[in-house]
Design an enzyme around this catalytic site. Structure first.
Site, PDB file in Angstrom:
ATOM      1  CE  LYS A  13      -2.001  -1.136   3.913  1.00 26.55           C
ATOM      2  NZ  LYS A  13      -1.313  -2.427   4.189  1.00 26.55           N
ATOM      3  NE  ARG A  88      -4.353  -1.673   9.483  1.00 28.86           N
ATOM      4  CZ  ARG A  88      -3.268  -1.078   8.956  1.00 28.86           C
ATOM      5  NH1 ARG A  88      -3.288   0.155   8.580  1.00 28.86           N
ATOM      6  NH2 ARG A  88      -2.190  -1.769   8.792  1.00 28.86           N
ATOM      7  NE  ARG A 123       8.178  -2.775   6.311  1.00 34.35           N
ATOM      8  CZ  ARG A 123       6.880  -2.577   6.344  1.00 34.35           C
ATOM      9  NH1 ARG A 123       6.296  -1.816   5.456  1.00 34.35           N
ATOM     10  NH2 ARG A 123       6.156  -3.151   7.277  1.00 34.35           N
ATOM     11  NE  ARG A 156       6.416  -0.910  10.353  1.00 41.10           N
ATOM     12  CZ  ARG A 156       5.329  -0.785   9.592  1.00 41.10           C
ATOM     13  NH1 ARG A 156       5.393  -0.069   8.483  1.00 41.10           N
ATOM     14  NH2 ARG A 156       4.195  -1.354   9.915  1.00 41.10           N
ATOM     15  NE  ARG A 167       2.116  -5.398  10.769  1.00 40.21           N
ATOM     16  CZ  ARG A 167       3.201  -5.158  10.025  1.00 40.21           C
ATOM     17  NH1 ARG A 167       4.364  -5.667  10.363  1.00 40.21           N
ATOM     18  NH2 ARG A 167       3.109  -4.391   8.953  1.00 40.21           N
TER      19      ARG A 167
HETATM   20  P1  AP5 Z   1       4.864  -1.528   1.834  1.00 35.83           P
HETATM   21  O1  AP5 Z   1       4.546  -0.717   0.625  1.00 35.83           O
HETATM   22  O2  AP5 Z   1       5.582  -0.893   2.948  1.00 35.83           O
HETATM   23  O3  AP5 Z   1       3.546  -2.260   2.340  1.00 35.83           O
HETATM   24  P2  AP5 Z   1       2.275  -1.726   3.129  1.00 35.83           P
HETATM   25  O4  AP5 Z   1       1.093  -2.380   2.505  1.00 35.83           O
HETATM   26  O5  AP5 Z   1       2.312  -0.251   3.233  1.00 35.83           O
HETATM   27  O6  AP5 Z   1       2.528  -2.465   4.478  1.00 35.83           O
HETATM   28  P3  AP5 Z   1       2.767  -1.991   5.979  1.00 35.83           P
HETATM   29  O7  AP5 Z   1       3.794  -2.887   6.589  1.00 35.83           O
HETATM   30  O8  AP5 Z   1       2.958  -0.554   6.042  1.00 35.83           O
HETATM   31  O9  AP5 Z   1       1.523  -2.553   6.584  1.00 35.83           O
HETATM   32  P4  AP5 Z   1       0.587  -2.174   7.672  1.00 35.83           P
HETATM   33  O10 AP5 Z   1      -0.600  -1.821   6.921  1.00 35.83           O
HETATM   34  O11 AP5 Z   1       0.479  -3.317   8.623  1.00 35.83           O
HETATM   35  O12 AP5 Z   1       1.345  -1.024   8.476  1.00 35.83           O
HETATM   36  P5  AP5 Z   1       0.897   0.419   8.919  1.00 35.83           P
HETATM   37  O13 AP5 Z   1       2.101   1.219   9.044  1.00 35.83           O
HETATM   38  O14 AP5 Z   1      -0.201   0.908   8.075  1.00 35.83           O
HETATM   39  O15 AP5 Z   1       5.668  -2.814   1.329  1.00 35.83           O
HETATM   40  C1  AP5 Z   1       6.195  -3.737   2.255  1.00 35.83           C
HETATM   41  C2  AP5 Z   1       7.608  -4.179   1.808  1.00 35.83           C
HETATM   42  O16 AP5 Z   1       7.539  -4.920   0.609  1.00 35.83           O
HETATM   43  C3  AP5 Z   1       8.549  -3.017   1.519  1.00 35.83           C
HETATM   44  O17 AP5 Z   1       9.824  -3.372   1.957  1.00 35.83           O
HETATM   45  C4  AP5 Z   1       8.511  -2.863  -0.004  1.00 35.83           C
HETATM   46  O18 AP5 Z   1       9.734  -2.351  -0.523  1.00 35.83           O
HETATM   47  C5  AP5 Z   1       8.245  -4.288  -0.467  1.00 35.83           C
HETATM   48  N1  AP5 Z   1       7.347  -4.350  -1.629  1.00 35.83           N
HETATM   49  C6  AP5 Z   1       6.265  -3.592  -1.877  1.00 35.83           C
HETATM   50  N2  AP5 Z   1       5.653  -3.950  -3.019  1.00 35.83           N
HETATM   51  C7  AP5 Z   1       6.367  -4.994  -3.503  1.00 35.83           C
HETATM   52  C8  AP5 Z   1       6.244  -5.825  -4.648  1.00 35.83           C
HETATM   53  N3  AP5 Z   1       5.269  -5.674  -5.548  1.00 35.83           N
HETATM   54  N4  AP5 Z   1       7.142  -6.788  -4.809  1.00 35.83           N
HETATM   55  C9  AP5 Z   1       8.132  -6.984  -3.911  1.00 35.83           C
HETATM   56  N5  AP5 Z   1       8.304  -6.234  -2.816  1.00 35.83           N
HETATM   57  C10 AP5 Z   1       7.435  -5.249  -2.598  1.00 35.83           C
HETATM   58  O19 AP5 Z   1       0.279   0.118  10.357  1.00 35.83           O
HETATM   59  C11 AP5 Z   1       1.077  -0.285  11.427  1.00 35.83           C
HETATM   60  C12 AP5 Z   1       0.267  -0.394  12.691  1.00 35.83           C
HETATM   61  O20 AP5 Z   1      -0.336   0.878  13.005  1.00 35.83           O
HETATM   62  C13 AP5 Z   1      -0.914  -1.363  12.674  1.00 35.83           C
HETATM   63  O21 AP5 Z   1      -0.507  -2.691  12.938  1.00 35.83           O
HETATM   64  C14 AP5 Z   1      -1.788  -0.771  13.789  1.00 35.83           C
HETATM   65  O22 AP5 Z   1      -1.297  -1.088  15.048  1.00 35.83           O
HETATM   66  C15 AP5 Z   1      -1.628   0.719  13.571  1.00 35.83           C
HETATM   67  N6  AP5 Z   1      -2.652   1.271  12.635  1.00 35.83           N
HETATM   68  C16 AP5 Z   1      -2.388   1.934  11.475  1.00 35.83           C
HETATM   69  N7  AP5 Z   1      -3.546   2.293  10.872  1.00 35.83           N
HETATM   70  C17 AP5 Z   1      -4.545   1.862  11.674  1.00 35.83           C
HETATM   71  C18 AP5 Z   1      -5.960   1.916  11.584  1.00 35.83           C
HETATM   72  N8  AP5 Z   1      -6.582   2.507  10.551  1.00 35.83           N
HETATM   73  N9  AP5 Z   1      -6.675   1.367  12.585  1.00 35.83           N
HETATM   74  C19 AP5 Z   1      -6.079   0.790  13.638  1.00 35.83           C
HETATM   75  N10 AP5 Z   1      -4.753   0.690  13.784  1.00 35.83           N
HETATM   76  C20 AP5 Z   1      -3.981   1.225  12.804  1.00 35.83           C
HETATM   77 MG    MG Z   2       2.635   1.033   4.921  1.00 33.82          MG
END
Ligand code: AP5
Ligand code: MG
Ligand code: ZN
Length: 210
Positions: A13, A88, A123, A156, A167
């Site tokens: 994402k 989410r 990552r 991370r 997760r």
């Molecule tokens: P990346 O693009 O970073 O993936 P992402 O989908 O953004 O994944 P996140 O790890 O950020 O997921 P998340 O949604 O759990 O975390 P968030 O920070 O939102 O890609 C991942 C890796 O793969 C990278 O290294 C990239 O280079 C590689 N990659 C990407 N695309 C690729 C491809 N096509 N091929 C190969 N490699 C690829 O949330 C973290 C925490 O915050 C949650 O667990 C929760 O505690 C809290 N939180 C955040 N939002 C909410 C909400 N709305 N409600 C409640 N809690 C929340």
């Molecule tokens: Mg992200």
């Protein structure tokens, strides 16, 4: 254009949000990034969120809904925005509806759980500016150092394998029902996340231009 990116943790994402942001010149808003910034600054909200985040659990709805309400009220959102990682849960999606926010499109990036686990273990993020890298897919120019700011690259905390599992459980239970929610509203497009970032970007852009 007001967009939502759905998908499991690590589906890409954030990576795709960056591409859309560059192309359409609209802000990419990641609740995860906002919470991590708050944590780094030691704010009350950040401290409240820390234990949930570290355990791979969702932060309570009222906290994230508050964050998004404030963020969407900012000036740069008036011509559109990309939401990455919000909503989410069904109550979060409902809160957007109640705020009267018109969503144009929801793109869901589908990636199998096995791929996610492998991907997130590679990552690395910059401890200083938060930029994201990957040991295989997006290697920095100098190992362990951020291209953008020279900061140190670290893993991370919630990318530890057992936390990734937690997760994924949260994702399937709480977030996946949103596919049905937005499909019923006629807004959902599903794309298969490819093993190549550029290939995924092509599919995402095709979905947006459709
Ligand atoms: P990346 O693009 O970073 O993936 P992402 O989908 O953004 O994944 P996140 O790890 O950020 O997921 P998340 O949604 O759990 O975390 P968030 O920070 O939102 O890609 C991942 C890796 O793969 C990278 O290294 C990239 O280079 C590689 N990659 C990407 N695309 C690729 C491809 N096509 N091929 C190969 N490699 C690829 O949330 C973290 C925490 O915050 C949650 O667990 C929760 O505690 C809290 N939180 C955040 N939002 C909410 C909400 N709305 N409600 C409640 N809690 C929340
Ligand atoms: Mg992200
Ligand atoms: Zn950096």
């Amino acid at each position: 254009m007001n967009l939502i990116l759905l998908g499991a943790p690590g589906a890409g994402k954030g990576t795709q949000a960056e591409k859309i942001c560059e192309h359409y010149n609209i802000p990419a808003i990641s609740t995860g990034n906002i919470i991590r910034a708050a944590l780094k600054n030691g704010t009350e909200m950040g401290l409240k969120a820390k234990s949930y985040m570290d355990a791979g659990q969702l932060v309570p709805d009222e906290v994230v809904i508050g964050i998004i309400k404030d963020r969407l009220a900012e000036d740069d959102c008036k011509d559109g925005f990309i939401l990455d990682g919000f909503p989410r849960t069904i109550p979060q999606a409902q809160a957007l509806e109640d705020m009267g926010i018109q969503i144009d499109k929801v793109v869901d990036i589908e990636v199998p759980d096995e791929t996610i686990t492998a991907r997130l273990s590679g990552r690395r993020v910059c401890a200083k500016c938060g930029n994201s890298y990957h040991m295989i897919y997006k290697f920095p120019k100098v190992e362990g150092i951020c291209d953008a700011c020279g900061g140190e690259l670290v893993q991370r905390k919630d990318d530890a394998p057992e936390t990734v599992q937690a997760r994924l459980v949260e994702y399937h239970e709480m977030t996946e029902p949103l596919k049905d929610f937005y499909s019923k509203l006629g807004k959902l497009t599903v794309v298969e996340g490819q093993e190549d970032v550029e290939d995924t970007t092509k599919l995402v852009f095709a979905a947006l231009e459709d």
